[in-house]
Every structure is written in C-alpha cells, then in structure tokens.
Scaffold this active site. Structure first.
Site, PDB file in Angstrom:
ATOM      1  N   GLY A 147      43.064 -18.640  34.547  1.00  0.00           N
ATOM      2  CA  GLY A 147      43.461 -18.810  33.160  1.00  0.00           C
ATOM      3  C   GLY A 147      44.554 -17.821  32.791  1.00  0.00           C
ATOM      4  O   GLY A 147      44.638 -17.359  31.659  1.00  0.00           O
ATOM      5  N   SER A 196      47.858 -18.100  32.652  1.00  0.00           N
ATOM      6  CA  SER A 196      49.164 -18.561  32.184  1.00  0.00           C
ATOM      7  C   SER A 196      49.416 -18.273  30.713  1.00  0.00           C
ATOM      8  O   SER A 196      50.544 -18.421  30.230  1.00  0.00           O
ATOM      9  CB  SER A 196      49.317 -20.061  32.446  1.00  0.00           C
ATOM     10  OG  SER A 196      48.345 -20.808  31.724  1.00  0.00           O
ATOM     11  N   ARG A 235      46.025 -24.423  35.390  1.00  0.00           N
ATOM     12  CA  ARG A 235      46.294 -25.842  35.677  1.00  0.00           C
ATOM     13  C   ARG A 235      47.759 -26.208  35.480  1.00  0.00           C
ATOM     14  O   ARG A 235      48.310 -26.983  36.251  1.00  0.00           O
ATOM     15  CB  ARG A 235      45.419 -26.714  34.771  1.00  0.00           C
ATOM     16  CG  ARG A 235      43.940 -26.654  35.104  1.00  0.00           C
ATOM     17  CD  ARG A 235      43.127 -27.484  34.130  1.00  0.00           C
ATOM     18  NE  ARG A 235      43.259 -26.977  32.758  1.00  0.00           N
ATOM     19  CZ  ARG A 235      42.728 -27.557  31.698  1.00  0.00           C
ATOM     20  NH1 ARG A 235      42.029 -28.671  31.844  1.00  0.00           N
ATOM     21  NH2 ARG A 235      42.868 -27.043  30.492  1.00  0.00           N
ATOM     22  N   LYS A 288      53.759 -23.657  32.842  1.00  0.00           N
ATOM     23  CA  LYS A 288      53.361 -22.430  32.143  1.00  0.00           C
ATOM     24  C   LYS A 288      53.218 -21.276  33.120  1.00  0.00           C
ATOM     25  O   LYS A 288      53.572 -20.126  32.805  1.00  0.00           O
ATOM     26  CB  LYS A 288      52.042 -22.648  31.396  1.00  0.00           C
ATOM     27  CG  LYS A 288      52.158 -23.424  30.103  1.00  0.00           C
ATOM     28  CD  LYS A 288      50.820 -23.454  29.381  1.00  0.00           C
ATOM     29  CE  LYS A 288      50.920 -24.197  28.053  1.00  0.00           C
ATOM     30  NZ  LYS A 288      49.603 -24.236  27.355  1.00  0.00           N
ATOM     31  N   SER A 297      33.753 -13.202  28.638  1.00  0.00           N
ATOM     32  CA  SER A 297      32.859 -13.957  27.761  1.00  0.00           C
ATOM     33  C   SER A 297      33.475 -13.966  26.355  1.00  0.00           C
ATOM     34  O   SER A 297      34.657 -14.251  26.205  1.00  0.00           O
ATOM     35  CB  SER A 297      31.468 -13.327  27.764  1.00  0.00           C
ATOM     36  OG  SER A 297      30.584 -14.022  26.931  1.00  0.00           O
ATOM     37  N   TYR A 317      30.097 -24.032  22.562  1.00  0.00           N
ATOM     38  CA  TYR A 317      30.829 -22.923  23.180  1.00  0.00           C
ATOM     39  C   TYR A 317      29.929 -21.738  23.534  1.00  0.00           C
ATOM     40  O   TYR A 317      29.960 -21.228  24.656  1.00  0.00           O
ATOM     41  CB  TYR A 317      31.927 -22.478  22.214  1.00  0.00           C
ATOM     42  CG  TYR A 317      32.769 -21.321  22.667  1.00  0.00           C
ATOM     43  CD1 TYR A 317      33.708 -21.468  23.682  1.00  0.00           C
ATOM     44  CD2 TYR A 317      32.660 -20.070  22.045  1.00  0.00           C
ATOM     45  CE1 TYR A 317      34.508 -20.408  24.086  1.00  0.00           C
ATOM     46  CE2 TYR A 317      33.445 -19.007  22.434  1.00  0.00           C
ATOM     47  CZ  TYR A 317      34.377 -19.178  23.445  1.00  0.00           C
ATOM     48  OH  TYR A 317      35.156 -18.122  23.838  1.00  0.00           O
ATOM     49  N   LYS A 334      29.146 -19.133  27.169  1.00  0.00           N
ATOM     50  CA  LYS A 334      29.490 -17.714  27.244  1.00  0.00           C
ATOM     51  C   LYS A 334      28.248 -16.849  27.421  1.00  0.00           C
ATOM     52  O   LYS A 334      28.299 -15.790  28.053  1.00  0.00           O
ATOM     53  CB  LYS A 334      30.269 -17.296  25.989  1.00  0.00           C
ATOM     54  CG  LYS A 334      31.641 -17.968  25.873  1.00  0.00           C
ATOM     55  CD  LYS A 334      32.525 -17.602  27.053  1.00  0.00           C
ATOM     56  CE  LYS A 334      33.945 -18.109  26.903  1.00  0.00           C
ATOM     57  NZ  LYS A 334      34.815 -17.712  28.039  1.00  0.00           N
TER      58      LYS A 334
END
Length: 332
Positions: free
Chosen positions: A39, A41, A64, A68, A172, A186, A190
C-alpha cells in the site's frame, strides 16, 4: 511515612528506567536495510517509504496501481542519502493470491536482499450503517485489510527467523481499538490485526523478530478524503471530537516505533490513552511501558467512559432528529 512511600516509588521507577534498556530489543539500523511497504503508492504507506529512504534504506513498494507506483518512486528518489539506494516497484494485489505474493517478494529479495522490515499498510475502508452496507463489502474489507497483511508477512517470516532479525509492522487504526458508529465493516478487520500481531509476536520473539501494531488516528490521506464522502452524520460528528493528523507525522512515529521494536505505536495524547486502556494482555517492550499501563489504566478508563458517553449522546441526538424529520415528512 508518606514521604517514604513516595521516595520508594520514585526510586523504583528510576530503577526500572535503568533496567528496561537491558530487556528491550536492539534498534534496527535502517541504512542499507531492505524495507518492503505494501500500500506504498499513497497516504501513510508512501510517507513511511519516504521516511525509511531518508534514513538510507532500500525500498520495495507494493501496490495495485502501476502508474501511482511509478509516480511515488520518482517522489521517493528525491530524498536519497546515497547513490546506491534503490526503489523497486511491484504491482500486485496482496489480498488475492498468496503464491503470487510469495513469488514477487522472492523476486524483491533476490534484487535487494532479505527483507529487514515489512510494513503492511495496504487497506481500504467502507463506512455506513450496518444494515446499509453491502454484504460483499464485509468480505472485501476482510480480504484487503486482514489477508492483505497475512500474505506478505507469511512470505517473509521464515527468512527473518533464520536470520534472527526483522521487523513486521501492521498498520491498524484507532478504529481497531474502539468500535465506532459507521465502522461495522472496517473496525473488525483492524481488530483482527491486533490478534494476529499478539500471537505472531509470541512465536517470533525468541528469534529476535519484533512485531509492531500501529494505531493511526484520522489522517489526511486520499483514502481518508474518499471515506469522508460517505460517512454517516453520526460518524462525522464523532470524528470532529479529534483532530486530523498529517501523514508525514504518523509515518515518523510508526518508523521510530518499528525500529525500536515497540509492539504498540500510537500518535498524540488520544492515541496514548487508547493504547493504555486497550493494552490488555498485549506484550510490552520494557518494564517501564508495563508500569505506565498499570499506573494509568484506571484513570484513562474513567476518561474513556466520558468519551463513550459523549459518543452515545451524539448517536441518540441524531436518531431523534432523524425520527422527528421523518415524522414531519409523513404529516405533510
């Protein structure tokens, strides 16, 4: 008698400060280290990568969106310390196929060496009332936020144990310490990271591998801006009780705690209070940290009850206003 008791406590605390460094892990040296950030980017992940690069680390960015990633790579490379530093970009979804994740991390280690620190920052969020959230959103968030941290960690842990060194960071959220209105999809993902981290830390600590769980507050990132567009009114009002942090500030704290091998990483006074109140059976890095939890737990629990009371008041007030508005619409 009172003075004697105070003097004893002070002497005991000073002794703990002297002893605690002896049982704390040795700090990880970032110059020349290989840091993998999933993660990476944008948002907190990008800022963590920049912070590590500033300290001389080699970086592998995983995300992904390839475009970016390349843009972030250029931004990170502006902060080089030595000409030898490298930023490697890998486009892959860390939540879908474990074998694919394992293969790309093997490739990264072949190019930049064994992973010294893995930062699991890939994540996403959906907000809304429990009954309004699509069922597949619960599945998607658990895949991205939980399995997206399990897979990369599983891929590097064996090598870390063999080398008797390493750091694994799970990013988290404060919503992973306290369940709030609007975060029923969500928050559980976490919270799950906390359970994973505690169990994993017990397994890997004898091998000099340390786990850090970071609990950032609301942070000014593209993801947070997107999430804010769909927040229920109650969630927005509760969020207004705390300030929004900058991603750079959060990244500095997380990197510092990970280097030191601290299990908990929090930002600001609210974060510190939550970490104490929710410490439970979580591991401590030093005797001093444990003492702080014992001394402050009761006081912070009282403060926390006031927070919970104010949150409940917000929810009730919004419910009454909504019902009043619906009743007025029916009579027209």
């Amino acid at each position: 008698m009172l003075l004697l008791a105070v003097a004893f406590i002070v002497a005991f605390v000073l002794l703990l400060y002297m002893v605690s460094p002896l049982i704390s892990p040795k700090p990880l040296k970032l110059p020349g280290a290989h840091v993998v950030v999933t993660g990476g980017s944008s948002g907190i992940g990008k800022c963590i990568a920049i912070e590590c690069y500033k300290q001389g680390a080699f970086i592998t960015l995983i995300a992904r969106d390839e475009n970016k990633l390349l843009q972030t790579k250029k931004e990170i490379e502006k902060h080089y310390v030595t000409d030898k530093q490298v930023v490697l970009c890998i486009s892959v979804d860390v939540s879908k196929d474990y074998e694919q994740v394992e293969n790309v991390l093997k490739q990264a280690q072949e190019k930049l060496g064994p992973v010294d620190m893995l930062v699991n920052c890939a994540g996403t969020s959906v907000t809304g009332k429990f009954e309004d959230i699509e069922v597949n959103s619960f599945e998607r968030l658990m895949a991205v936020n939980y399995l997206g941290s399990v897979y990369p960690s599983r891929a590097v842990i064996a090598t870390m144990k063999e080398r008797r060194m390493g750091r694994i960071v799970f990013v988290s959220s404060q919503a992973g310490q306290l369940g709030l209105f609007g975060y029923t999809a969500y928050s559980p993902t976490k919270f799950a990271l906390r359970g994973l981290a505690e169990a994993l830390q017990m397994e890997v600590k004898p091998y000099n591998v340390y786990v850090t769980v970071a609990y950032p507050p609301d942070t000014d990132t593209p993801g947070f801006a997107e999430e804010s567009k769909t927040k229920p009114l109650e969630t927005k009002l509760i969020s207004e009780t705390s300030s929004v942090c900058q991603a750079e500030q959060v990244a500095r704290v997380i990197v510092k705690d990970a280097i030191q091998g601290n299990f908990n990483s929090s930002v600001g006074s609210d974060g510190y209070m939550l970490s104490i109140v929710t410490s439970g059976m979580s591991p401590v890095t030093s005797i001093t940290e444990g003492l702080q939890q014992v001394v402050c737990m009761g006081i912070f629990r009282i403060v926390g009850l006031f927070y919970l009371g104010s949150f409940d008041s917000i929810v009730r007030r919004c419910m009454m206003q909504r019902e009043k508005s619906e009743s007025a619409d029916k009579t027209e």
